[in-house]
Write a protein that holds these residues in place. Structure first.
Motif, PDB file in Angstrom:
ATOM      1  N   UNK A 365       5.745  -1.330   8.632  1.00 34.50           N
ATOM      2  CA  UNK A 365       5.746  -1.147  10.091  1.00 34.50           C
ATOM      3  C   UNK A 365       4.926   0.080  10.502  1.00 34.50           C
ATOM      4  N   UNK A 366       4.057   0.541   9.641  1.00 37.62           N
ATOM      5  CA  UNK A 366       3.212   1.680   9.965  1.00 37.62           C
ATOM      6  C   UNK A 366       2.063   1.274  10.872  1.00 37.62           C
ATOM      7  N   UNK A 367       1.500   2.263  11.539  1.00 36.13           N
ATOM      8  CA  UNK A 367       0.373   2.034  12.447  1.00 36.13           C
ATOM      9  C   UNK A 367      -0.890   2.582  11.781  1.00 36.13           C
ATOM     10  N   UNK A 368      -1.757   1.677  11.338  1.00 33.08           N
ATOM     11  CA  UNK A 368      -3.012   2.047  10.693  1.00 33.08           C
ATOM     12  C   UNK A 368      -4.195   1.421  11.429  1.00 33.08           C
ATOM     13  N   UNK A 369      -4.033   1.204  12.711  1.00 30.62           N
ATOM     14  CA  UNK A 369      -5.086   0.585  13.503  1.00 30.62           C
ATOM     15  C   UNK A 369      -6.339   1.446  13.502  1.00 30.62           C
ATOM     16  N   UNK A 370      -7.475   0.815  13.218  1.00 33.72           N
ATOM     17  CA  UNK A 370      -8.793   1.458  13.178  1.00 33.72           C
ATOM     18  C   UNK A 370      -8.898   2.526  12.090  1.00 33.72           C
ATOM     19  N   UNK A 376      -9.236   2.963  -1.035  1.00 32.53           N
ATOM     20  CA  UNK A 376      -7.865   3.459  -1.196  1.00 32.53           C
ATOM     21  C   UNK A 376      -7.120   2.650  -2.248  1.00 32.53           C
ATOM     22  N   UNK A 377      -6.216   3.300  -2.962  1.00 31.76           N
ATOM     23  CA  UNK A 377      -5.374   2.652  -3.974  1.00 31.76           C
ATOM     24  C   UNK A 377      -4.039   2.291  -3.331  1.00 31.76           C
ATOM     25  N   UNK A 378      -3.881   1.015  -2.986  1.00 33.91           N
ATOM     26  CA  UNK A 378      -2.670   0.528  -2.310  1.00 33.91           C
ATOM     27  C   UNK A 378      -1.889  -0.419  -3.204  1.00 33.91           C
ATOM     28  N   UNK A 379      -2.021  -0.286  -4.511  1.00 35.37           N
ATOM     29  CA  UNK A 379      -1.337  -1.189  -5.433  1.00 35.37           C
ATOM     30  C   UNK A 379       0.173  -1.067  -5.285  1.00 35.37           C
ATOM     31  N   UNK A 380       0.809  -2.231  -5.165  1.00 35.83           N
ATOM     32  CA  UNK A 380       2.281  -2.329  -5.093  1.00 35.83           C
ATOM     33  C   UNK A 380       2.858  -1.570  -3.898  1.00 35.83           C
ATOM     34  N   UNK A 381       2.051  -1.342  -2.880  1.00 30.80           N
ATOM     35  CA  UNK A 381       2.553  -0.653  -1.689  1.00 30.80           C
ATOM     36  C   UNK A 381       3.304  -1.634  -0.792  1.00 30.80           C
ATOM     37  N   UNK A 382       4.287  -1.123  -0.068  1.00 23.90           N
ATOM     38  CA  UNK A 382       5.045  -1.926   0.891  1.00 23.90           C
ATOM     39  C   UNK A 382       4.357  -1.799   2.252  1.00 23.90           C
ATOM     40  N   UNK A 383       3.639  -2.837   2.640  1.00 19.28           N
ATOM     41  CA  UNK A 383       2.875  -2.846   3.882  1.00 19.28           C
ATOM     42  C   UNK A 383       3.394  -3.910   4.848  1.00 19.28           C
ATOM     43  N   UNK A 384       4.615  -4.280   4.663  1.00 22.34           N
ATOM     44  CA  UNK A 384       5.200  -5.349   5.479  1.00 22.34           C
ATOM     45  C   UNK A 384       5.199  -4.957   6.953  1.00 22.34           C
ATOM     46  N   UNK A 385       4.708  -5.841   7.787  1.00 21.46           N
ATOM     47  CA  UNK A 385       4.654  -5.653   9.243  1.00 21.46           C
ATOM     48  C   UNK A 385       3.761  -4.479   9.662  1.00 21.46           C
ATOM     49  N   UNK A 386       2.982  -3.918   8.761  1.00 21.40           N
ATOM     50  CA  UNK A 386       2.092  -2.814   9.129  1.00 21.40           C
ATOM     51  C   UNK A 386       0.911  -3.339   9.938  1.00 21.40           C
ATOM     52  N   UNK A 387       0.374  -2.497  10.820  1.00 18.01           N
ATOM     53  CA  UNK A 387      -0.755  -2.880  11.658  1.00 18.01           C
ATOM     54  C   UNK A 387      -2.038  -2.314  11.079  1.00 18.01           C
ATOM     55  N   UNK A 401       0.390  -5.536  -3.486  1.00 14.02           N
ATOM     56  CA  UNK A 401       0.880  -4.993  -2.216  1.00 14.02           C
ATOM     57  C   UNK A 401       1.563  -6.081  -1.404  1.00 14.02           C
ATOM     58  N   UNK A 402       2.609  -5.702  -0.692  1.00 13.70           N
ATOM     59  CA  UNK A 402       3.351  -6.633   0.159  1.00 13.70           C
ATOM     60  C   UNK A 402       2.755  -6.589   1.557  1.00 13.70           C
ATOM     61  N   UNK A 403       1.986  -7.624   1.905  1.00 14.78           N
ATOM     62  CA  UNK A 403       1.351  -7.712   3.222  1.00 14.78           C
ATOM     63  C   UNK A 403       2.056  -8.727   4.113  1.00 14.78           C
ATOM     64  N   UNK A 414     -11.177  -6.814   3.503  1.00 12.68           N
ATOM     65  CA  UNK A 414      -9.957  -7.238   2.823  1.00 12.68           C
ATOM     66  C   UNK A 414     -10.332  -8.060   1.592  1.00 12.68           C
ATOM     67  N   UNK A 415      -9.877  -7.639   0.413  1.00 10.45           N
ATOM     68  CA  UNK A 415     -10.300  -8.280  -0.828  1.00 10.45           C
ATOM     69  C   UNK A 415      -9.221  -9.071  -1.520  1.00 10.45           C
ATOM     70  N   UNK A 416      -8.064  -9.214  -0.909  1.00 11.69           N
ATOM     71  CA  UNK A 416      -7.012 -10.049  -1.498  1.00 11.69           C
ATOM     72  C   UNK A 416      -6.626 -11.098  -0.480  1.00 11.69           C
ATOM     73  N   UNK A 417      -6.251 -12.279  -0.926  1.00 10.72           N
ATOM     74  CA  UNK A 417      -5.855 -13.305   0.038  1.00 10.72           C
ATOM     75  C   UNK A 417      -4.548 -12.939   0.719  1.00 10.72           C
ATOM     76  N   UNK A 418      -4.516 -13.173   2.002  1.00 10.91           N
ATOM     77  CA  UNK A 418      -3.282 -12.935   2.751  1.00 10.91           C
ATOM     78  C   UNK A 418      -2.378 -14.139   2.568  1.00 10.91           C
ATOM     79  N   UNK A 419      -1.129 -13.927   2.110  1.00 12.50           N
ATOM     80  CA  UNK A 419      -0.247 -15.073   1.880  1.00 12.50           C
ATOM     81  C   UNK A 419      -0.080 -15.907   3.135  1.00 12.50           C
ATOM     82  N   UNK A 420      -0.229 -17.220   2.955  1.00 13.00           N
ATOM     83  CA  UNK A 420      -0.036 -18.125   4.089  1.00 13.00           C
ATOM     84  C   UNK A 420       1.447 -18.229   4.383  1.00 13.00           C
TER      85      UNK A 420
END
Length: 432
Positions: A365-370, A376-387, A401-403, A414-420
């Motif tokens: 739920x973090x705000x990372x807009x723009x 960046x190394x975001x391996x295994x990061x919890x990014x659920x609901x992040x912007x 990472x949990x997207x 973006x280099x990983x597929x976003x889960x459908x």
């Protein structure tokens, strides 16, 4: 563009636009029109673009500008009556600070406020949010006056401009250090204290300088920078100890006295130290409760906080709790170690986190807009609901990472597929 009178040098012209016009998803024709705009000067915008009652904000990239000597001449030549108020250090407890301007009739066609973000409010530096509200009230009392303000690019008024504001960003301008006066005297005291190596004397001198509202922690005087460059080891010892003493992560001992040090002084000390070693790596904040310290900086002013968050490059923040930190928008965390950080709901919008280590961190739920997260190394990061809207993820490692439900509109690289989304199970018809 016309108006202004006389030739205008390239150093006096810059990029301009209306606040909010590029927010969201602007149409292609708007993007093309903005990209095709020729650079403009403050006088040109005040005479040809800004309507009566409008607000022009003038700043510089990574700094501030001041009204140039020819501005009054050019505006007068265009037939506009103009008043310029120098406000660094002036008390602005209410709009009564402008009583002579407001009460006189007729009002000036143009009112220029020089450095209102370095004014005082109740004896201390004015907060950018307070300044924005003050400007709104001032505009209501001068409905036919074009208002122009010259402020730092870190000012709240720039980053959260009022609707209908015209923003102008000029090339950086290095301000001349005052040769005499209270600020020069205080800067000399800091330099002298650094030469003695006396930690208490350094802190007290920095505190006396930082408490003056007209002092800008974002732009330390050249005398200070030269003094720090000559004694970097002194600050490397003083700053971590001071911060750990006042905002400790664990009980510590220190030769420095308790209390009495303003958050603004700690911001100045940290900024001076950071400017001496911009490429790190650094471990200044290992024993510091960073979240609490950042809250104390924000309680002083929005701009005091920005003085620190814009120089956090390569800092070691591993394991830090930022879940209750104030907004860190426009931060510079390039190459910082944010491994296993608790950044739940943290706001780093418009920040730079290139090559930051963020493995196993929580930015749910973090705000990372723009934000820029290149490499960046975001391996295994919890990014659920992040912007991540309009963020740059070029080269970022998102393995594991949990997207889930992350907002990725207009994100690039973006280099990983976003889960459908998982389809709902079909409902079997029941027999009658």
């Amino acid at each position: 563009m016309g108006g202004g009178g006389g030739a205008v040098t390239a150093a006096a012209t810059g990029v301009w636009g209306w606040a909010g016009e590029l927010d969201g998803q602007p149409p292609d024709e708007t993007l093309a029109e903005v990209a095709a705009r020729a650079p403009a000067s403050p006088a040109e915008l005040l005479t040809t673009r800004l309507p009566p009652g409008g607000l022009l904000v003038v700043t510089a990239r990574h700094g501030r500008r001041r009204p140039d000597a020819g501005l009054l001449t050019r505006l007068t030549a265009s037939g506009l009556t103009t008043e310029i108020l120098r406000l660094a250090g002036a008390e602005m407890g209410s709009t009564d600070a402008f009583a002579s301007t407001v009460d006189n009739d007729p009002h000036p066609d143009v009112l220029v406020l020089d450095a209102p973000d370095l004014a005082a409010w109740g004896g201390r530096g004015v907060d950018g949010l307070v300044l924005r509200n003050l400007l709104e009230r001032l505009r209501s009392r001068l409905p036919n006056t074009r208002l122009a303000i010259y402020v730092s690019d870190a000012c709240f008024v720039v980053r959260h401009a009022l609707p209908g504001t015209l923003l102008l960003t000029l090339p950086r301008q290095d301000e001349d250090d005052p040769a005499t006066g209270p600020l020069a005297d205080r800067a000399e005291e800091v330099a002298a204290a650094l030469g003695t190596g006396d930690a208490r004397a350094v802190v007290e001198a920095c505190d006396a300088l930082a408490r003056r509202p007209e002092f800008d922690p974002m732009s330390p005087a050249r005398r200070l920078l030269d003094a720090v460059a000559g004694h970097p080891d002194a600050l490397r010892e003083i700053v971590p100890e001071l911060l750990a003493r006042h905002w400790p992560a664990a009980p510590t001992t220190s030769p420095l006295e308790d209390g009495g040090v303003s958050p603004r002084a700690t911001a100045l000390l940290y900024r001076l130290l950071s400017l001496t070693e911009p490429d790190g790596p650094r471990s200044t904040l290992r024993r510091v409760d960073v979240g609490r310290w950042l809250c104390a900086l924000r309680a002083d002013t929005y701009e005091t906080l920005s003085a620190v968050t814009t120089v956090l490059r390569h800092e070691d923040l591993a394991g830090t709790n930022l879940s209750y930190a104030p907004s860190l928008e426009h931060c510079d965390l390039t190459g910082a170690d944010l491994t296993e950080v608790d950044g739940y709901r943290v706001n780093v919008s418009d920040g730079v986190l290139d090559n930051a280590l963020m493995a196993r961190s929580c930015f749910a739920r973090g705000h990372l807009k723009r934000a820029s997260l290149r490499g960046a190394d975001l391996r295994d990061a919890d990014l659920e609901y992040a912007s991540f809207q309009q963020a740059d993820l070029t080269g970022a490692d998102l393995a594991g990472a949990d997207l889930h439900r992350a907002l990725l509109d207009q994100a690039v690289g973006l280099s990983v597929p976003v889960p459908a989304p998982v389809p709902a199970p079909a409902i079997e018809p029941t027999s009658a």
